[in-house]
Enzyme design. Structure first.
Site, short mmCIF file in Angstrom:
data_model
loop_
_atom_site.label_atom_id
_atom_site.label_comp_id
_atom_site.label_asym_id
_atom_site.label_seq_id
_atom_site.Cartn_x
_atom_site.Cartn_y
_atom_site.Cartn_z
N LYS A 52 70.85 40.24 21.70
CA LYS A 52 70.32 39.15 20.87
C LYS A 52 68.86 38.89 21.24
CE LYS A 52 74.87 37.19 20.17
NZ LYS A 52 75.92 36.24 20.54
N GLN A 96 77.11 31.42 24.31
CA GLN A 96 77.88 32.66 24.25
C GLN A 96 79.34 32.40 24.64
OE1 GLN A 96 76.67 35.49 23.00
NE2 GLN A 96 78.57 36.61 23.33
N ASP A 119 75.20 29.79 15.08
CA ASP A 119 76.45 30.54 15.05
C ASP A 119 77.33 30.09 13.88
OD1 ASP A 119 76.98 32.55 16.93
OD2 ASP A 119 77.25 31.11 18.56
N1 GUN Z 1 81.10 36.02 21.61
C1 GUN Z 1 81.43 37.08 20.85
N2 GUN Z 1 80.84 36.99 19.64
C2 GUN Z 1 80.13 35.85 19.63
C3 GUN Z 1 79.29 35.22 18.67
O1 GUN Z 1 79.09 35.67 17.54
N3 GUN Z 1 78.73 34.04 19.07
C4 GUN Z 1 78.96 33.49 20.28
N4 GUN Z 1 78.37 32.34 20.56
N5 GUN Z 1 79.73 34.05 21.19
C5 GUN Z 1 80.30 35.23 20.87
#
Ligand code: GUN
Length: 279
Positions: A52, A96, A119
């Protein structure tokens, strides 16, 4: 011959579009910044967070990563979220997942300002999606809509079957396909006659969490098959929820794993960050 939907290429195209948009915004005095919070050192989460960060750098979005220890208390985590909510320089906040067992994920997600919830996991944004109001849309289902449309397939009037009912993928996926005028069925682990149900699909989205579960007998001839699963097999090879080799011959189009849905999730996160900055 079936079409393999190249998620990496489509994500690259979206990132390049965003890069230009970020440049235009910057000349108008608007900049985008994302804060990512990681709790603990789960290796898979570290890879996602790093990807990211790199993607933000590529399109010109400023990113800040907060690495908190596994033992951090819920209060400390909520205090950081609160500080980032009040920080005018930060447009997007992402925590996350998964979080360690002693932390209540729902409390943390709902502590994020809905205006910075890139998100799209906050209940306010989930509600907005359900009633068709503007808000942040979860990145994986948003990316799947882009994959389908940019590969030249219509959703309107099509039989769409989503297998999986999570808040992050299945439920928002169903809402988005409905918004696109698809006829939507949500199936799950308790669905009776799953093969019959999934074989009705013109567009099949598999988000089951079981490696190679969807074999050719779950798929209609000529269907568009989207594989959300990601698993590492004993031989270290990656696979999805779809048995690619058998389904490939029957489908009109199919996403590979890796290189299908995965890259789109990050591209849509960047899209949400740009949107957050513009708002
Ligand atoms: N863990 C796995 N996929 C995601 C996601 O798209 N966002 C977040 N915040 N955590 C994750």
């Amino acid at each position: 011959m079936s079409q393999i939907i190249d998620g990496k290429a489509i994500a690259a195209q979206i990132k390049d579009e965003l890069k230009e948009e970020v440049m235009r915004m910057r000349s108008g005095g608007i900049s985008a910044a994302l804060a990512v919070i990681q709790v603990g050192r789960d290796p898979a989460s570290s890879i996602y967070v790093n990807n990211k960060k790199k993607a933000c750098e590529y399109v010109g979005i400023h990113s800040e990563v907060y690495e908190l220890p596994e033992e951090v208390s819920q209060e400390e985590l909520l205090a950081l979220v609160g500080r980032l909510n009040r920080d005018d320089k930060i447009n997007g906040i992402l925590v996350q997942l998964p979080l360690p067992g002693h932390i209540n994920e729902e409390s943390v997600i709902t502590a994020i300002s809905p205006k910075k919830d890139v998100d799209g996991f906050h209940t306010e944004n989930a509600g907005r999606l359900m009633v068709g109001k503007k808000g942040f849309i979860p990145c994986t289902p948003a990316g799947i809509i882009q994959l389908i449309k940019r590969s030249g397939f219509d959703i309107e009037g099509k039989e769409c079957v989503v297998i999986g009912r999570s808040n992050i993928v299945g439920k928002p996926m169903a809402a988005l396909l409905l918004q696109e005028n698809g006829t939507v069925t949500v199936a799950h682990s308790k669905t009776a006659h799953l093969k019959e149900v999934s074989s009705r699909a013109d567009i099949l989205v598999a988000a089951i969490g079981k490696p190679k579960f969807i074999t050719a007998d779950y798929v209609k001839e000529g269907a568009v098959v989207i594989d959300v699963g990601i698993h590492r097999m004993a031989d270290r090879k990656m696979c999805g929820d779809v048995d690619f080799d058998s389904v490939y011959k029957k489908a009109a189009a199919i996403t590979p794993v890796p290189g299908g849905v995965g890259p789109m999730t990050i591209a849509m996160l960047l899209c949400n960050c740009v949107e957050a900055a513009k708002r």
